[in-house]
Design an enzyme around this catalytic site. Structure first.
Site, PDB file in Angstrom:
ATOM      1  N   SER A   8       0.819  -1.218   0.000  1.00  0.00           N
ATOM      2  CA  SER A   8       0.000   0.000   0.000  1.00  0.00           C
ATOM      3  C   SER A   8       0.854   1.270   0.000  1.00  0.00           C
ATOM      4  O   SER A   8       0.441   2.298  -0.548  1.00  0.00           O
ATOM      5  CB  SER A   8      -0.929  -0.005   1.214  1.00  0.00           C
ATOM      6  OG  SER A   8      -0.178  -0.107   2.415  1.00  0.00           O
ATOM      7  N   ASP A 184      -2.672   7.291  10.242  1.00  0.00           N
ATOM      8  CA  ASP A 184      -2.798   5.977  10.864  1.00  0.00           C
ATOM      9  C   ASP A 184      -1.488   5.449  11.421  1.00  0.00           C
ATOM     10  O   ASP A 184      -1.431   4.323  11.916  1.00  0.00           O
ATOM     11  CB  ASP A 184      -3.359   4.964   9.851  1.00  0.00           C
ATOM     12  CG  ASP A 184      -2.507   4.866   8.599  1.00  0.00           C
ATOM     13  OD1 ASP A 184      -1.436   5.526   8.541  1.00  0.00           O
ATOM     14  OD2 ASP A 184      -2.894   4.145   7.661  1.00  0.00           O
ATOM     15  N   HIS A 187       1.042   5.081   6.995  1.00  0.00           N
ATOM     16  CA  HIS A 187       1.170   5.732   5.691  1.00  0.00           C
ATOM     17  C   HIS A 187       1.576   7.190   5.863  1.00  0.00           C
ATOM     18  O   HIS A 187       1.130   7.868   6.798  1.00  0.00           O
ATOM     19  CB  HIS A 187      -0.148   5.632   4.922  1.00  0.00           C
ATOM     20  CG  HIS A 187      -0.563   4.217   4.670  1.00  0.00           C
ATOM     21  ND1 HIS A 187      -1.484   3.556   5.474  1.00  0.00           N
ATOM     22  CD2 HIS A 187      -0.186   3.331   3.725  1.00  0.00           C
ATOM     23  CE1 HIS A 187      -1.658   2.332   5.005  1.00  0.00           C
ATOM     24  NE2 HIS A 187      -0.880   2.161   3.949  1.00  0.00           N
TER      25      HIS A 187
END
Length: 501
Positions: A8, A184, A187
């Protein structure tokens, strides 16, 4: 064709990268799948390939590019680790398997790096206090261990080869300062991702565009054949000079020894310096030139010194100018010349302009428009001074010999030609020297063409020496009129050149 492979974090870097090309792109669709992007206007294709772990699937993808018929990416950005830490709960066995998997993939990446730019993205740190319960096992200690494993294995088999996987650590350095702004804890914030994407873009584009302020992202240019020959010539000159110095010293010692033995008495050493041959003088000059050019190359072409951008401030430009003005007050000399624009006056004018222009370039004052405009005036004044000096010499001396032309052309162009060879620059890069050279030749042709007019002074009066007769000039107005009348055909020719072209 550019490919991003990873988890991600790589996907976010992919989106930041394509937003530089098309800002209207939005992060849509299933996150755990491949994402294609194509910009038809620039024939650019960018793909994100979802491979969150370094495993057999990632290896098969890379192997297909090398052995298959599908088009290889020109740039490959790859990196993964956090999923392995999360799925295996941060176990040491997972780290061992990670080492094994990277070891099997590294040779494939190195093969791909022979014709493509391959970047391995180091894992960014996390903000452990903001991590959710399902990500608590992703610690900075584990991330450092995975990064060390990747760095130690990549390029281990190709240390002497130019085809290497480039370790992209800029994103990690940025994250160390900005991860606290993460939403979070895992990221990066959008501003940090945009900076990392811009660095990736510059790392490729600056090789082609070569901007003046982007040399930090440009690789060291390859050494050309002409540069190698110049280096060998200058190095041979240095060696030749040292050899001649040693030979001269040995000969002096032998001559001194023979003289002492013949006289039978001890003599004091001679106070006068030994004579230096013309050949040794030539090699000495070439030796100095070689050392200077070597220093220039190390400063501007090699990566020996750190590079720095210029940030203009008024103090960095005006304080040095005020300093040299105050210093100049204490260094004055009297001149015997009484004419306006005499040699000493024009030399001093040139010297002041050179100092101001030098400070202008060092301080980066071109970004400040008023200073830039005034410096353009100084450059024009310097061009006028050069042309005025050449015109005055031809007008007064009447020396139109080829020796004088070659002397001036050599003096103007020798250093620039050497710089063009050593620094691998075009002649037009040093724009002022071609400009001055062109107008010197223009002045020479204008004044050297028949009929020639030369100014002479005798018995307190000025005379024009014509090729056929001598004219008595009463005042400057007649002098100017005669000059333009005699060279009207040259003016017509210069005027008609643009129309002819």
């Amino acid at each position: 064709y550019i490919a991003f492979i990873g988890d991600s974090r790589i996907r976010q870097l992919f989106y930041s990268f394509i937003k530089l090309i098309n800002p209207q792109i939005k992060e849509e669709g299933n996150k755990h799948e491949n994402i294609p992007f194509e910009d038809k206007s620039s024939s650019l294709k960018v793909d994100f390939l979802w491979y969150p772990e370094v495993n057999g699937s990632m290896k098969h993808c890379i192997k297909a590019w090398i052995e298959g018929s599908s088009s290889k990416p020109h740039i490959l950005v790859i990196g993964a680790a956090t999923w392995s830490i999360k799925i295996h709960n941060g176990s040491n066995e997972a780290l061992t398997q990670y080492r094994i998997n990277i070891t099997s993939i590294a040779p494939l990446l190195e093969k791909l790096a022979r014709n493509s730019d391959v970047y391995w993205v180091l894992q960014d740190p996390v903000y452990e206090d903001m991590l959710s319960e399902s990500r608590k096992m992703i610690t900075n200690e584990k991330i450092d261990a995975y990064n060390e494993a990747a760095v130690s294995i990549l390029n281990s088999s190709s240390k002497n080869s130019k085809a290497k996987v480039k370790v992209f650590s800029a994103s990690r350095l940025i994250a160390e300062e900005t991860i606290i702004q993460s939403s979070d804890g895992l990221h990066l914030p959008e501003s940090s991702r945009e900076t990392s994407a811009m660095i990736l873009m510059n790392n490729h584009c600056n090789k082609i565009v070569k901007p003046i302020d982007g040399s930090c992202c440009q690789p060291q240019p390859p050494v050309t054949l002409i540069q190698k020959l110049a280096f060998c010539f200058l190095a041979s000159s240095v060696i030749g000079y040292l050899v001649l110095v040693l030979i001269r010293r040995n000969n002096n010692q032998k001559n001194k020894l023979c003289t002492d033995m013949e006289s039978g008495e001890e003599k004091k050493p001679a106070t006068n310096s030994p004579t230096i041959s013309t050949l040794e003088t030539l090699f000495q000059s070439l030796c100095k030139l070689g050392l200077i050019m070597g220093y220039f190359y190390l400063c501007d072409r090699a990566n020996l010194f750190m590079k720095e951008n210029k940030f203009y401030t008024h103090s960095s430009f005006f304080i040095p100018i005020i300093y040299i003005l105050v210093l100049g007050v204490f260094y004055t000399e009297n001149t015997k010349e009484t004419k306006v624009l005499n040699r000493e006056q024009t030399d001093e004018w040139k010297g002041w302009m050179q100092l101001v222009i030098l400070i202008y370039h060092i301080s980066g004052a071109s970004t400040f428009l008023p200073v830039y405009m005034h410096i353009r005036v100084l450059v024009a004044a310097y061009l006028f001074q050069t042309g005025y000096g050449h015109f005055s010499y031809f007008w007064i001396k009447g020396d139109f010999g080829i020796y004088r032309v070659c002397q001036v052309l050599f003096r103007l162009n020798f250093l620039v030609v050497v710089l063009c060879i050593v620094m691998d620059r075009s002649y037009q890069f040093y724009y002022f020297v071609p400009l001055v050279t062109f107008w010197f030749l223009t002045i020479y042709v204008t004044l050297a063409l028949w009929p020639q007019i030369i100014l002479k002074k005798a018995n307190g009066k000025y005379f024009i020496l014509h090729t056929k007769r001598t004219l008595n000039i009463a005042n400057n107005d007649q002098l100017i009129l005669i000059f333009f009348y005699q060279h009207l055909h040259i003016l017509k020719l210069l005027y008609s050149l643009p129309h002819l072209c």
